[in-house]
Every structure is written in C-alpha cells, then in structure tokens.
Motif scaffolding. Structure first.
Motif, PDB file in Angstrom:
ATOM      1  N   LYS A  49       4.346  -6.069  -4.710  1.00  0.00           N
ATOM      2  CA  LYS A  49       5.337  -5.725  -3.850  1.00  0.00           C
ATOM      3  C   LYS A  49       6.814  -5.781  -4.588  1.00  0.00           C
ATOM      4  N   ASN A  50       6.916  -6.544  -5.640  1.00  0.00           N
ATOM      5  CA  ASN A  50       8.021  -6.421  -6.454  1.00  0.00           C
ATOM      6  C   ASN A  50       8.296  -5.182  -7.411  1.00  0.00           C
ATOM      7  N   GLU A  51       7.068  -4.531  -7.337  1.00  0.00           N
ATOM      8  CA  GLU A  51       7.192  -3.151  -8.001  1.00  0.00           C
ATOM      9  C   GLU A  51       7.485  -1.747  -6.905  1.00  0.00           C
ATOM     10  N   LEU A  52       7.408  -2.172  -5.758  1.00  0.00           N
ATOM     11  CA  LEU A  52       7.325  -1.228  -4.743  1.00  0.00           C
ATOM     12  C   LEU A  52       8.784  -0.254  -4.958  1.00  0.00           C
ATOM     13  N   ASP A  53       9.824  -0.758  -5.238  1.00  0.00           N
ATOM     14  CA  ASP A  53      10.932  -0.106  -5.404  1.00  0.00           C
ATOM     15  C   ASP A  53      11.031   1.004  -6.441  1.00  0.00           C
ATOM     16  N   LYS A  84     -16.761  -8.343  -8.973  1.00  0.00           N
ATOM     17  CA  LYS A  84     -15.852  -8.714  -7.939  1.00  0.00           C
ATOM     18  C   LYS A  84     -15.763  -7.577  -6.881  1.00  0.00           C
ATOM     19  N   ILE A  85     -15.828  -8.073  -5.771  1.00  0.00           N
ATOM     20  CA  ILE A  85     -15.290  -6.937  -4.503  1.00  0.00           C
ATOM     21  C   ILE A  85     -14.172  -7.437  -3.929  1.00  0.00           C
ATOM     22  N   SER A  86     -13.193  -6.431  -3.780  1.00  0.00           N
ATOM     23  CA  SER A  86     -11.816  -6.605  -3.503  1.00  0.00           C
ATOM     24  C   SER A  86     -11.553  -6.062  -2.041  1.00  0.00           C
ATOM     25  N   MET A  87     -10.980  -6.283  -1.168  1.00  0.00           N
ATOM     26  CA  MET A  87     -10.677  -5.916   0.318  1.00  0.00           C
ATOM     27  C   MET A  87      -9.236  -5.753   0.335  1.00  0.00           C
ATOM     28  N   LEU A  88      -8.733  -4.720   0.772  1.00  0.00           N
ATOM     29  CA  LEU A  88      -7.494  -4.723   1.581  1.00  0.00           C
ATOM     30  C   LEU A  88      -7.434  -4.650   2.776  1.00  0.00           C
ATOM     31  N   ILE A  89      -6.545  -5.903   3.336  1.00  0.00           N
ATOM     32  CA  ILE A  89      -6.459  -6.033   4.816  1.00  0.00           C
ATOM     33  C   ILE A  89      -5.210  -6.343   5.335  1.00  0.00           C
ATOM     34  N   ASP A  90      -4.836  -6.377   6.531  1.00  0.00           N
ATOM     35  CA  ASP A  90      -3.444  -6.575   6.890  1.00  0.00           C
ATOM     36  C   ASP A  90      -3.123  -7.946   6.631  1.00  0.00           C
ATOM     37  N   LEU A  91      -1.679  -8.198   6.351  1.00  0.00           N
ATOM     38  CA  LEU A  91      -1.289  -9.551   5.937  1.00  0.00           C
ATOM     39  C   LEU A  91      -1.546 -10.638   6.951  1.00  0.00           C
ATOM     40  N   LYS A  92      -1.653 -10.245   8.095  1.00  0.00           N
ATOM     41  CA  LYS A  92      -1.816 -11.504   9.286  1.00  0.00           C
ATOM     42  C   LYS A  92      -3.181 -11.928   9.236  1.00  0.00           C
ATOM     43  N   TYR A  93      -4.035 -11.238   8.609  1.00  0.00           N
ATOM     44  CA  TYR A  93      -5.546 -11.722   8.676  1.00  0.00           C
ATOM     45  C   TYR A  93      -5.678 -12.521   7.228  1.00  0.00           C
ATOM     46  N   ALA A  94      -4.613 -12.564   6.326  1.00  0.00           N
ATOM     47  CA  ALA A  94      -5.050 -13.129   5.055  1.00  0.00           C
ATOM     48  C   ALA A  94      -5.552 -14.250   4.819  1.00  0.00           C
ATOM     49  N   TYR A 111       4.471   3.913   3.123  1.00  0.00           N
ATOM     50  CA  TYR A 111       4.720   2.492   2.511  1.00  0.00           C
ATOM     51  C   TYR A 111       4.456   1.734   3.490  1.00  0.00           C
ATOM     52  N   ASP A 112       3.374   0.474   3.156  1.00  0.00           N
ATOM     53  CA  ASP A 112       3.366  -0.629   3.794  1.00  0.00           C
ATOM     54  C   ASP A 112       3.194  -1.897   3.083  1.00  0.00           C
ATOM     55  N   ARG A 122       0.752  -1.093   0.233  1.00  0.00           N
ATOM     56  CA  ARG A 122      -0.060  -0.093   0.059  1.00  0.00           C
ATOM     57  C   ARG A 122       0.946   1.199  -0.028  1.00  0.00           C
ATOM     58  N   VAL A 123       0.785   2.232  -0.809  1.00  0.00           N
ATOM     59  CA  VAL A 123       1.199   3.500  -0.842  1.00  0.00           C
ATOM     60  C   VAL A 123       0.313   4.549  -0.413  1.00  0.00           C
ATOM     61  N   SER A 124       0.518   5.333   0.551  1.00  0.00           N
ATOM     62  CA  SER A 124      -0.492   6.726   1.024  1.00  0.00           C
ATOM     63  C   SER A 124       0.537   7.700   0.834  1.00  0.00           C
TER      64      SER A 124
END
Length: 400
Positions: free
Chosen positions: A309-313, A375-385, A331-332, A261-263
């Motif tokens: 993630k592999n395009e974050l840099d 489609k419905i997409s939701m961004l969540i914390d990775l630990k809850y994936a 960045y997260d 995520r980019v903010s």
C-alpha cells in the motif's frame, strides 16, 4: 561460546529497561564472548522522522540517515555505560567503528562487507562489545541506514562475519507463533522452524523477524533464536530443515494487510508488454508480489498484481504511461493476503484443497492465488482478513 545478541526498541525503551538488558547481558557474559546489537529506544526513530518531515515532506536522504542513526548511538552508549557501572569491561561502537561497510543507498542500504578486526581485538581483550544496529558506513565514507528492522540484519551479519555460535534476537514477544496471537488466541509457540518457512512468514506479514535477516541467516547458516527480553521462557530456534525432526504440513498462518491490488483490463496483447510494465515498476522501486495474467479471445490481456500500500502512489505514477494501452486501470486497497506456510507441503497432497474448502465454508471469496513449494497465498477482501486467519488456523489444527 561467541554469542551475538540483539535487543529491539521496546527492550531499550527506558532507563529501567536498559538496566534490565544490562542484567541479562551480564548473566550471559559468564564464560562467553558477547557482541550486543541494539535498536533505538522505542519511539525515537519515529520522533526523529517526524522532526525531519516538519521541515520537508521528502527530507534529503543523506541528512536523514545522519539524523536517524543517532537513536542507536544513544542506546549503545547508554547500555555500555550501564555495563561498565556493573563492573564489566564494555565498549560501544557505531557502524563505522564496528567495520560495517554498505553500499550508498541511503535509508535502505545493503551490507557489502564487515571488517571484524576491531571487534575481535576488543573481544580478545575481554570487552563486551555493544554495536549500533540499523547502520553502517558507505564506501564513500557516508553514514547509511539499512531500513526499518535493520538492527536484526546488523546482528545476523555480524554473527555470520564473526562465525558466532548463536545469534539471539530479543524483542517484546517470546518467539514465533503459528499465527498472530492478537488475532487467534489459540495460537501456539513454535519450538523450531526452518529458515525457508520463517522467510516466507516474514515476507508475508509476520513481524517478529525482518525477512532480509532470515535470508542472510540462511546464507551464513547462522542459528537464530527469537526470544523475549522480558522473560526467561524458551523462544523459537530458526535453523536448517535438517535439524527439525518432525516437519509439520503447515507451520503457520501469516497475514499481510499492507497490500493493494492493481488491475489492468483490456491491455493490447503484444510481445514484451509485461516485460516493459514490470521493468518500469522495478526501476521505480515498486515491489510486486502476486501476478495473474489472462488472455481473452479478443486478443486482449487482463493483468492483476499486488503491491505494498505504501508503494501504491509510485505504482500509479509509473502506470500513467500505460493508460493508452489499456481499457481500464483499477486500484483496490481494501484487500489483504493470507498465507499458509509449511515444509510438509512438499510431500503431502490436498493442502490447497483444504484451504479453499475452509475459506468457502466461511463464505470468504478468494480473488487471487499464488503458490510456492512451501506456501499458498490468497488475496481476499480486507474485511475478511482476521476471519481467514482463524479459519485456516482451525482447518490445519494448529492449536493442537
């Protein structure tokens, strides 16, 4: 029938497995014309990439394509040798010999045209034609590769160009499931799924089929069958929505952990800032998915979006130019996107409400939401994936 079959790297992973593929091809050759597309033997592409990076962290892409293309050539030649030894007339073609013409974008080329004359002539002469997947020849005469998973794309493109009756994609899984069985053991195999549903699932993390191949199959109206090369179990047919009698509200749950995520917080709100920002990201070949923009009372804008993630840099380098226009850029990479997909959403209400309620009941906070017609997409914390996948799978009773 004219059938195009594709066998993945795991299916071609050893001489014994290549022999098993040859037996399957031999069985299917009875009364049919066959074009067989193959991937490199399992692990070979990574091995070649590792060799290349031993000399340079960023290898010359033209030379890299030449090296990477060798893996599929070995697979094609070995399978053809095995088929000839079994008494069949078989011939192996590389991308050039198969007539696959691409653009000049090394390591991620796109197919522009296919000259099928050579393949058609050999099919007419009774040959089984074995073709290297993942590669072609540019208009400048250079070897190119189509990107990871490109063998699927090669198979679908050939099926479309040859007007094949069927394109079968063989791998180490026996079809498309309602979600990843490694996450949810109650996942069920889907007998039929529409191109649009499969495209959304593939785009959002389902790895059975490359999304570009599904897109092309829809364009050419190529019936796709996802099957296992290790069993004779029925697979999954990917077809038009019209060929599916009962359209489920939700067909599957996809999970994509390769997201960041980019903010951009406190951007000076002026016309054209979003166009400039996303234009620069596009020029840097950064793929942007979910986008949320909010305008505060102080005439400043907050902009959140996700990138692989592999395009974050690459994204970070691009956004250096915007530091002066924002109070903070954050960045997260500890996030994931979970998606529900189904053509039945078009005609049913309350689908989103059920998803949000199920997530809330398991204390999973939704950080961003994006929707399309199916489609419905939701961004969540990775630990809850993985929990979110099981939660949504149960909420829509996909195990029944």
């Amino acid at each position: 029938m004219l059938i195009v079959q594709k066998y993945g790297g795991t299916s071609m992973g050893s001489t014994e497995r290549i022999q098993n593929v040859a037996k399957r091809v031999s069985k299917n050759a009875e009364g049919n014309k066959l074009v067989v597309v193959v991937s490199a033997m399992s692990g070979v592409t990574d091995e070649i990439l590792g060799y290349s990076k031993a000399f340079s962290p960023v290898p010359n892409e033209r030379d890299l394509d030449m090296a990477l293309s060798s893996g599929e050539q070995i697979s094609a030649a070995l399978l053809s040798i095995a088929l000839n030894a079994m008494g069949h007339k078989s011939i192996a073609f590389n991308g050039r010999q198969a007539g696959i013409i691409t653009d000049s974008n090394h390591t991620k080329a796109r197919i522009k045209d296919i000259n099928t004359a050579n393949i058609k002539q050999h099919l007419q002469d009774g040959y089984i034609v074995v073709v290297t997947g993942f590669q072609g020849l540019s208009e400048k005469g250079e070897i190119t590769t189509l990107g990871r998973g490109g063998s699927d794309l090669s198979a679908v493109a050939l099926a479309g160009a040859l007007h094949a009756d069927l394109c079968e994609i063989y791998s180490d899984v026996d079809g498309i499931y309602t979600t990843d069985p490694r996450i949810e053991e109650k996942a069920k195999k889907i007998e039929r799924i529409s191109y649009d549903e499969m495209l959304e699932l593939a785009s959002m993390g389902a790895k059975v089929l490359l999304n570009r191949s599904v897109e092309l199959a829809k364009k050419w109206n190529v019936p796709l069958y996802a099957k296992s090369s290790f069993s004779d179990d029925q697979g999954t047919l990917i077809t038009t929505e019209e060929n599916i009698m009962e359209k489920p509200i939700v067909s599957g749950i996809a999970l994509d952990k390769n997201q960041a995520r980019v903010s951009l917080i406190g951007i000076k709100n002026k016309p054209g800032i979003a166009a400039e920002l996303f234009g620069k990201l596009a020029n840097a070949n950064v793929n942007v998915d979910m986008i949320v923009q909010t305008i505060g009372r102080d005439s400043k804008t907050n902009l959140d979006f996700t990138v692989p993630k592999n395009e974050l840099d690459k994204a970070k380098l691009t956004l250096e130019a915007f530091k002066a226009n924002a109070d903070l850029i954050d960045y997260d990479h500890e996030v994931a996107i979970v998606s529900i997909v189904g053509v039945g959403m078009k005609s049913h209400s309350g689908v989103a409400a059920k998803a949000f309620e199920a997530m809330a009941n398991d204390n999973i906070n939704i950080r961003m939401i994006s929707t399309s017609e199916i489609k419905i997409s939701m961004l969540i914390d990775l630990k809850y994936a993985e929990l979110s996948v099981r939660t949504l799978h149960a909420a829509y009773e996909l195990d029944k």
